[in-house]
Design a protein around this motif. Structure first.
Motif: not given
Length: 102
Positions: A63-74, A76-83
Motif C-alpha cells: 500500500n501507499l504507506a508501505g511505499v513511503e516506508v520502503v522509499l525512505h529506508l532505501r 537511508e541505505i544509499v546515504a549510509m553506503q555513501r558515508q
C-alpha cells in the motif's frame, strides 16, 4: 549530471498514468518542477521513486504507506553506503600516508 524527464516520457516509459503521478505528488514522494516553458518535469531521482513505487504497488501489492516506508529506508541505505564509501576512502588515504612515512 542531473537528467530531467518530461511527464509524458515518464508516463510512457514507466507505464503509469497521470493519476498515479498525482497521488505520489500529493504524498510528497515526487516533486515535479516546471521548466521555463511551463512544462512539468521530474528529476532522475523522482523517476526512480516512481519506478520503485509502481513495482511495489502493482507487482508486490504494497500500500501507499508501505511505499513511503520502503522509499525512505532505501534512501537511508544509499546515504549510509555513501558515508561508508567516504570513510573507506579516508582510511585508504590515511594508510597510504602512514606507509610512506615508515
Amino acid at each position: 549530471m542531473h537528467r530531467y524527464w518530461r511527464i509524458e516520457e515518464v508516463l510512457r516509459e514507466l507505464e503509469v498514468d497521470r493519476e498515479f503521478l498525482r497521488m505520489l505528488e500529493m504524498e510528497d514522494i515526487i516533486h515535479p518542477k516546471p521548466t521555463l516553458e511551463g512544462e512539468l518535469v521530474l528529476s532522475a531521482e523522482d523517476v526512480e521513486r516512481v519506478r520503485v513505487a509502481r513495482i511495489l504497488m502493482e507487482e508486490l501489492e504494497v500500500n501507499l504507506a508501505g511505499v513511503e516506508v520502503v522509499l525512505h529506508l532505501r534512501e537511508e541505505i544509499v546515504a549510509m553506503q555513501r558515508q561508508f564509501g567516504d570513510l573507506l576512502e579516508h582510511l585508504v588515504r590515511e594508510l597510504r600516508v602512514r606507509v610512506r612515512n615508515q
